[in-house]
Design a protein around this motif. Structure first.
Motif, PDB file in Angstrom:
ATOM      1  N   GLU A 244       6.006  12.843   6.951  1.00 34.59           N
ATOM      2  CA  GLU A 244       5.396  12.446   8.216  1.00 34.59           C
ATOM      3  C   GLU A 244       5.100  10.952   8.209  1.00 34.59           C
ATOM      4  O   GLU A 244       4.727  10.375   7.188  1.00 34.59           O
ATOM      5  CB  GLU A 244       4.079  13.205   8.433  1.00 34.59           C
ATOM      6  N   CYS A 245       5.240  10.329   9.380  1.00 36.42           N
ATOM      7  CA  CYS A 245       4.882   8.928   9.562  1.00 36.42           C
ATOM      8  C   CYS A 245       3.361   8.811   9.661  1.00 36.42           C
ATOM      9  O   CYS A 245       2.685   9.699  10.194  1.00 36.42           O
ATOM     10  CB  CYS A 245       5.548   8.406  10.831  1.00 36.42           C
ATOM     11  N   ARG A 246       2.811   7.701   9.143  1.00 32.77           N
ATOM     12  CA  ARG A 246       1.357   7.500   9.189  1.00 32.77           C
ATOM     13  C   ARG A 246       0.828   7.352  10.611  1.00 32.77           C
ATOM     14  O   ARG A 246      -0.376   7.522  10.841  1.00 32.77           O
ATOM     15  CB  ARG A 246       0.982   6.243   8.400  1.00 32.77           C
ATOM     16  N   LYS A 247       1.695   7.021  11.539  1.00 42.25           N
ATOM     17  CA  LYS A 247       1.231   6.898  12.920  1.00 42.25           C
ATOM     18  C   LYS A 247       0.801   8.239  13.512  1.00 42.25           C
ATOM     19  O   LYS A 247       0.035   8.278  14.481  1.00 42.25           O
ATOM     20  CB  LYS A 247       2.338   6.280  13.790  1.00 42.25           C
TER      21      LYS A 247
ATOM     22  N   ASP B  71       0.816  -1.217   0.000  1.00 39.76           N
ATOM     23  CA  ASP B  71       0.000   0.000   0.000  1.00 39.76           C
ATOM     24  C   ASP B  71       0.850   1.268   0.000  1.00 39.76           C
ATOM     25  O   ASP B  71       0.368   2.334   0.361  1.00 39.76           O
ATOM     26  CB  ASP B  71      -0.928   0.016   1.219  1.00 39.76           C
ATOM     27  N   PHE B  72       2.112   1.156  -0.402  1.00 42.57           N
ATOM     28  CA  PHE B  72       2.968   2.346  -0.394  1.00 42.57           C
ATOM     29  C   PHE B  72       3.581   2.585  -1.762  1.00 42.57           C
ATOM     30  O   PHE B  72       4.284   1.728  -2.299  1.00 42.57           O
ATOM     31  CB  PHE B  72       4.087   2.203   0.637  1.00 42.57           C
ATOM     32  N   ARG B  73       3.283   3.727  -2.300  1.00 42.87           N
ATOM     33  CA  ARG B  73       3.912   4.207  -3.527  1.00 42.87           C
ATOM     34  C   ARG B  73       4.182   5.692  -3.346  1.00 42.87           C
ATOM     35  O   ARG B  73       3.256   6.487  -3.177  1.00 42.87           O
ATOM     36  CB  ARG B  73       3.013   3.980  -4.748  1.00 42.87           C
ATOM     37  N   LEU B  74       5.446   6.055  -3.328  1.00 38.17           N
ATOM     38  CA  LEU B  74       5.817   7.438  -3.064  1.00 38.17           C
ATOM     39  C   LEU B  74       5.325   8.344  -4.185  1.00 38.17           C
ATOM     40  O   LEU B  74       5.629   8.116  -5.361  1.00 38.17           O
ATOM     41  CB  LEU B  74       7.342   7.567  -2.928  1.00 38.17           C
ATOM     42  N   GLU B  75       4.579   9.346  -3.823  1.00 37.16           N
ATOM     43  CA  GLU B  75       4.106  10.336  -4.771  1.00 37.16           C
ATOM     44  C   GLU B  75       4.912  11.622  -4.562  1.00 37.16           C
ATOM     45  O   GLU B  75       4.818  12.260  -3.524  1.00 37.16           O
ATOM     46  CB  GLU B  75       2.610  10.596  -4.575  1.00 37.16           C
ATOM     47  N   ILE B  76       5.706  11.965  -5.557  1.00 42.01           N
ATOM     48  CA  ILE B  76       6.546  13.163  -5.457  1.00 42.01           C
ATOM     49  C   ILE B  76       5.667  14.398  -5.571  1.00 42.01           C
ATOM     50  O   ILE B  76       4.969  14.582  -6.575  1.00 42.01           O
ATOM     51  CB  ILE B  76       7.616  13.171  -6.562  1.00 42.01           C
ATOM     52  N   PRO B  77       5.657  15.263  -4.567  1.00 41.22           N
ATOM     53  CA  PRO B  77       4.790  16.447  -4.623  1.00 41.22           C
ATOM     54  C   PRO B  77       5.331  17.504  -5.578  1.00 41.22           C
ATOM     55  O   PRO B  77       6.498  17.487  -5.974  1.00 41.22           O
ATOM     56  CB  PRO B  77       4.815  16.948  -3.175  1.00 41.22           C
ATOM     57  N   GLU B  78       4.462  18.410  -5.940  1.00 42.35           N
ATOM     58  CA  GLU B  78       4.857  19.538  -6.775  1.00 42.35           C
ATOM     59  C   GLU B  78       5.742  20.487  -5.960  1.00 42.35           C
ATOM     60  O   GLU B  78       5.617  20.577  -4.739  1.00 42.35           O
ATOM     61  CB  GLU B  78       3.622  20.282  -7.276  1.00 42.35           C
ATOM     62  N   PRO B  79       6.674  21.194  -6.628  1.00 39.28           N
ATOM     63  CA  PRO B  79       7.526  22.158  -5.905  1.00 39.28           C
ATOM     64  C   PRO B  79       6.683  23.195  -5.167  1.00 39.28           C
ATOM     65  O   PRO B  79       5.659  23.665  -5.669  1.00 39.28           O
ATOM     66  CB  PRO B  79       8.352  22.798  -7.030  1.00 39.28           C
ATOM     67  N   SER B  80       7.110  23.517  -3.954  1.00 37.72           N
ATOM     68  CA  SER B  80       6.405  24.490  -3.132  1.00 37.72           C
ATOM     69  C   SER B  80       7.401  25.503  -2.588  1.00 37.72           C
ATOM     70  O   SER B  80       8.616  25.287  -2.651  1.00 37.72           O
ATOM     71  CB  SER B  80       5.677  23.780  -1.983  1.00 37.72           C
TER      72      SER B  80
ATOM     73  N   ARG C 147       2.824  11.524   3.620  1.00 38.17           N
ATOM     74  CA  ARG C 147       2.677  10.525   4.679  1.00 38.17           C
ATOM     75  C   ARG C 147       3.223   9.182   4.194  1.00 38.17           C
ATOM     76  O   ARG C 147       2.876   8.710   3.116  1.00 38.17           O
ATOM     77  CB  ARG C 147       1.211  10.404   5.095  1.00 38.17           C
ATOM     78  N   VAL C 148       4.089   8.589   4.996  1.00 36.62           N
ATOM     79  CA  VAL C 148       4.717   7.316   4.655  1.00 36.62           C
ATOM     80  C   VAL C 148       4.452   6.324   5.787  1.00 36.62           C
ATOM     81  O   VAL C 148       4.223   6.732   6.930  1.00 36.62           O
ATOM     82  CB  VAL C 148       6.237   7.488   4.432  1.00 36.62           C
ATOM     83  N   PRO C 149       4.444   5.023   5.496  1.00 39.44           N
ATOM     84  CA  PRO C 149       4.205   4.052   6.571  1.00 39.44           C
ATOM     85  C   PRO C 149       5.186   4.215   7.724  1.00 39.44           C
ATOM     86  O   PRO C 149       4.816   4.120   8.888  1.00 39.44           O
ATOM     87  CB  PRO C 149       4.398   2.702   5.866  1.00 39.44           C
ATOM     88  N   CYS C 150       6.438   4.429   7.367  1.00 34.44           N
ATOM     89  CA  CYS C 150       7.524   4.674   8.314  1.00 34.44           C
ATOM     90  C   CYS C 150       8.560   5.463   7.540  1.00 34.44           C
ATOM     91  O   CYS C 150       8.750   5.232   6.335  1.00 34.44           O
ATOM     92  CB  CYS C 150       8.090   3.351   8.825  1.00 34.44           C
ATOM     93  N   CYS C 151       9.228   6.383   8.180  1.00 29.34           N
ATOM     94  CA  CYS C 151      10.254   7.148   7.464  1.00 29.34           C
ATOM     95  C   CYS C 151      11.373   6.242   6.970  1.00 29.34           C
ATOM     96  O   CYS C 151      12.070   6.569   6.009  1.00 29.34           O
ATOM     97  CB  CYS C 151      10.817   8.242   8.371  1.00 29.34           C
TER      98      CYS C 151
ATOM     99  N   GLN D  36      -4.979  14.977  12.323  1.00 31.13           N
ATOM    100  CA  GLN D  36      -5.288  16.332  12.765  1.00 31.13           C
ATOM    101  C   GLN D  36      -4.068  17.124  13.201  1.00 31.13           C
ATOM    102  O   GLN D  36      -4.123  18.357  13.284  1.00 31.13           O
ATOM    103  CB  GLN D  36      -6.326  16.305  13.899  1.00 31.13           C
ATOM    104  N   VAL D  37      -2.942  16.445  13.474  1.00 29.41           N
ATOM    105  CA  VAL D  37      -1.734  17.173  13.859  1.00 29.41           C
ATOM    106  C   VAL D  37      -0.629  17.037  12.811  1.00 29.41           C
ATOM    107  O   VAL D  37       0.469  17.562  13.000  1.00 29.41           O
ATOM    108  CB  VAL D  37      -1.205  16.686  15.227  1.00 29.41           C
ATOM    109  N   THR D  38      -0.909  16.344  11.724  1.00 27.33           N
ATOM    110  CA  THR D  38       0.078  16.204  10.658  1.00 27.33           C
ATOM    111  C   THR D  38       0.302  17.548   9.983  1.00 27.33           C
ATOM    112  O   THR D  38      -0.625  18.340   9.803  1.00 27.33           O
ATOM    113  CB  THR D  38      -0.407  15.170   9.619  1.00 27.33           C
ATOM    114  N   GLU D  39       1.547  17.803   9.599  1.00 25.83           N
ATOM    115  CA  GLU D  39       1.875  19.041   8.906  1.00 25.83           C
ATOM    116  C   GLU D  39       1.080  19.149   7.609  1.00 25.83           C
ATOM    117  O   GLU D  39       0.883  18.161   6.896  1.00 25.83           O
ATOM    118  CB  GLU D  39       3.370  19.075   8.588  1.00 25.83           C
TER     119      GLU D  39
END
Length: 385
Positions: free
Chosen positions: A97-100, A81-90, A112-116, A104-107
């Motif tokens: 962030e870890c999925r754990k 269930d993990f496929r890294l999606e590269i975000p657009e430049p910001s 979000r990744v299963p584990c870093c 509501q407090v995630t940046e």
């Protein structure tokens, strides 16, 4: 024997209670007995993962962190269930962030990744390149020391360090690399297991029941293997593509295009072949990634070397019967590829007609060139009569 690379045709779920999938045709030790690789086993934080020449197995302690897949040099393992999606430049850094961490407090806009620790070196480099010079920020919530997927060091620390060293060599400034940012959360907010891809916080009732059913099936050993794609037998002629290595080189070339720097020599190996080489081509046959390839022409034969593919496993050096081949770390990056290591003139054997390279009857002052096999037959006949 023809040597070629073969794409992945299918993935098999290793165990019903874990979300790990394998491509048997891409595992180095399963395909080539003379290649030792235990990166996946050594990386597992719970000791649940094991690998033998016969296949993989996962114990009930697996937490689906994906760390074993992150260190596999040939993508023989993947987290379902993990496929890294590269975000657009910001305007700012890319945040991991870890999925754990509760949603509501995630940046905001965090990846979000299963584990870093599920991120490979190549993926860290890809994120750094995509950050447009703003770097990658890995949020540390202070949970890794007690997390079942963590340990005494942060699970992403080793690969982040390697990626940062490579980026520094390519001239990427400090602000464009990977950094840890500590934003501690209370330990009581850390869930026991890693939520699935679509979960915001904790484990849903359906996810819990699915895991429970999977563990029961594993315990009774009644689950049937799940397969994605077309199930085909492994092609013994095919060689394995070192996907992680090629991805690292690709990302570094992209970073170097901005700075004008060459790739570091430490990523490469050099091969030298001494004069005692008899062109058996065993080295090319033993190479699991086709970094060594046979070059056959009408009256000449030899070995070509492709440095970008070489993983430095040493199988070629160990198998050479004349000990003519030496593998060592490169002192400078290669200027071109492929590199012609040897070039021998072939001669047709007077007895059998087959072309050969090496000592024959000519070395004994005889008129007809004789290949080693025919010469052995002649010597045997002389000894008997």
């Amino acid at each position: 024997m023809p040597i070629h690379a073969r794409p992945v045709s299918n993935l098999t779920r290793i165990a019903s209670h874990a979300n790990l999938w394998s491509n048997a045709g891409a595992c180095l030790p399963q395909r080539f007995a003379n290649v030792a690789c235990r990166r996946c086993v050594e990386e597992c934080p719970t000791g649940a993962f094991s690998a033998t020449p016969e296949g993989f197995s996962v114990g009930s302690a697996c937490v689906d962190c994906g760390r074993c897949a992150a260190v596999c040099p040939t993508s023989a393992l993947s987290l379902g269930d993990f496929r890294l999606e590269i975000p657009e430049p910001s305007p700012g850094a890319i945040v991991i962030e870890c999925r754990k961490v509760p949603a509501q407090v995630t940046e905001p806009h965090a990846v979000r990744v299963p584990c870093c620790g599920a991120l490979s070196t190549a993926q860290f480099l890809a994120l750094a390149n995509a950050s447009n010079g703003n770097g990658v920020e890995v949020i540390d919530r202070g949970w890794c020391g007690t997390c079942s997927a963590g340990g005494s060091t942060h699970p992403a620390e080793e690969r982040m360090t390697v990626a940062n060293e490579l980026l520094a060599h390519m001239g990427v400034p400090l602000e464009g690399r990977m950094t840890f940012t500590g934003r501690t959360l209370p330990a009581g907010q850390c869930p026991d297991s890693i939520p699935g891809r679509d979960s915001g916080a904790g484990v849903s009732r359906r996810g819990f029941l699915r895991r429970l059913v999977g563990e029961v099936a594993h315990a009774t050993d009644t689950a049937t293997p799940e397969i994605l794609g077309t199930e085909e037998p492994v092609d013994g002629h095919a060689r394995i593509v070192p996907t992680e290595r090629l991805a690292i080189l690709s990302e570094l070339r992209l970073a170097g295009a901005r700075s004008g720097r060459q790739l570091p020599a430490a990523l490469y190996h050099e091969i030298s072949i001494a004069e005692q080489c008899r062109d058996h081509k065993l080295c090319a046959t033993a190479c699991p990634v086709s970094a060594l390839r046979s070059r056959d022409e009408e009256t000449r034969t030899g070995i070509d070397f492709h440095p970008a593919l070489c993983i430095g496993c040493g199988a070629c050096e160990r198998i050479c019967p004349e000990h003519a081949l030496a593998l060592r770390p490169a002192t400078e990056p290669p200027k071109a590829a492929p590199i012609a290591l040897t070039c021998h003139t072939t001669t047709a054997c007077f007895a059998c007609g087959m072309p050969f390279v090496g000592p024959g009857a000519n070395d004994r002052q005889e008129d007809e060139p004789i290949c080693p096999e025919c010469q052995k037959s002649r010597d045997l006949g002389r000894s008997l009569f």
